[in-house]
Design a protein around this motif. Structure first.
Motif, short mmCIF file in Angstrom:
data_model
loop_
_atom_site.label_atom_id
_atom_site.label_comp_id
_atom_site.label_asym_id
_atom_site.label_seq_id
_atom_site.Cartn_x
_atom_site.Cartn_y
_atom_site.Cartn_z
N LYS A 146 49.10 112.38 41.40
CA LYS A 146 48.82 113.22 42.17
C LYS A 146 48.64 113.16 43.37
N HIS A 147 47.13 111.49 43.01
CA HIS A 147 47.17 110.73 44.59
C HIS A 147 48.27 110.40 45.86
N GLY A 148 49.32 110.34 44.57
CA GLY A 148 50.55 110.48 45.45
C GLY A 148 50.56 109.03 45.69
N ASP A 149 51.54 108.97 46.98
CA ASP A 149 52.39 107.24 46.98
C ASP A 149 52.63 106.22 45.64
N PHE B 120 57.62 129.70 45.29
CA PHE B 120 56.32 129.91 46.77
C PHE B 120 56.93 130.98 46.67
N ALA B 121 55.70 132.15 47.32
CA ALA B 121 55.61 132.64 48.00
C ALA B 121 56.35 134.05 47.35
N ASP B 122 56.24 133.85 45.99
CA ASP B 122 57.29 134.96 44.43
C ASP B 122 58.29 135.28 45.13
N LYS B 123 59.41 134.20 45.71
CA LYS B 123 60.51 134.89 46.35
C LYS B 123 61.00 133.15 46.32
N VAL B 124 60.75 132.06 46.19
CA VAL B 124 61.68 131.21 46.40
C VAL B 124 61.61 130.04 44.94
N VAL B 125 62.85 129.54 44.49
CA VAL B 125 62.44 128.73 43.45
C VAL B 125 62.40 127.51 43.87
N ALA B 126 61.19 126.48 43.74
CA ALA B 126 61.28 125.10 44.65
C ALA B 126 61.07 124.41 43.50
N TYR B 127 61.79 123.07 43.79
CA TYR B 127 61.40 121.54 42.96
C TYR B 127 61.02 119.73 44.23
N LYS B 128 60.41 119.50 44.04
CA LYS B 128 59.56 118.61 45.01
C LYS B 128 59.63 117.34 43.63
N ASP B 129 60.27 116.54 43.56
CA ASP B 129 60.04 114.87 42.77
C ASP B 129 58.74 114.72 42.84
N PRO B 130 57.98 114.47 41.88
CA PRO B 130 56.71 114.07 41.56
C PRO B 130 56.65 112.83 42.53
N LYS B 131 57.97 111.94 42.52
CA LYS B 131 57.76 110.27 43.56
C LYS B 131 57.57 110.30 44.34
#
Length: 191
Positions: free
Chosen positions: A186-189, A65-76
């Protein structure tokens, strides 16, 4: 900037579809090192650190994110969105997990087969396959018939594709064999 031979790639801000293609997802355990590997020249924090959350506005999986934060969001968690300040980190080439030597439980009248695929019981699996284990839409029908030995799957192989809010994401067998279905994560839920 130094060049590195890497197994990973980074998409430009807002590109990549909000989630890595099947087989190209970076696991949460790999994310930190992969992001620092492809993020050479960015203002990433030292010592290495990563945020893990379930934001509704970000891509799923590993991203910067913004070239300065490494992030992870579980696809579930779903809601896998492109975002103008997020660079998705994926594998360059799809990976296939090595086959495991196991048998698929089946009724005594049905043959027992070794399979590269795994069938979860109703409600198991968390609504989405673990990173790197997802079955693609193209593999779904054959995979379902391979692991569905002993179920009453329709004789005419047909895949139903949709974006139902009540279903798991990826490939699944609905109603103990009434149909084989696929829902793009990618539809989520991912229920």
């Amino acid at each position: 900037a130094p060049t590195i031979d890497s197994d990973f790639q980074m998409y430009a801000d807002g590109e990549g579809g909000g989630i890595c293609a099947s087989g190209k997802a970076v696991t949460e355990q790999e994310c930190l090192d992969a992001a620092y590997e492809v993020g050479v020249g960015m203002n990433l924090p030292q010592p290495k650190r990563m945020n893990v959350k379930s934001w509704t506005w970000t891509p799923c999986g590993c991203f910067i994110f913004a070239d300065k934060v490494v992030a992870y969001k579980d696809p579930k968690h779903g809601s896998c969105s492109d975002h103008h300040s997020c660079k998705l980190v994926c594998r360059k080439k799809a990976v296939t997990l090595a086959p495991t030597a196991r048998t698929t439980p089946a009724p005594s009248s049905a043959p027992t087969t070794a399979s590269d695929f795994q069938l979860y019981a109703d409600g198991e699996g968390g609504g989405i396959c673990a990173s790197g284990k997802a079955v693609t839409e193209q593999e779904c029908l054959d995979a379902a018939y391979e692991v569905g030995v002993g179920l009453t799957l329709p004789p005419n192989k047909r895949l139903t594709v949709g974006s139902w809010p009540w279903s798991p994401c990826g490939c699944f067998i609905y109603n103990s064999g009434d149909s084989v279905a696929y829902k793009d994560p990618k539809h989520g839920d991912c229920s």
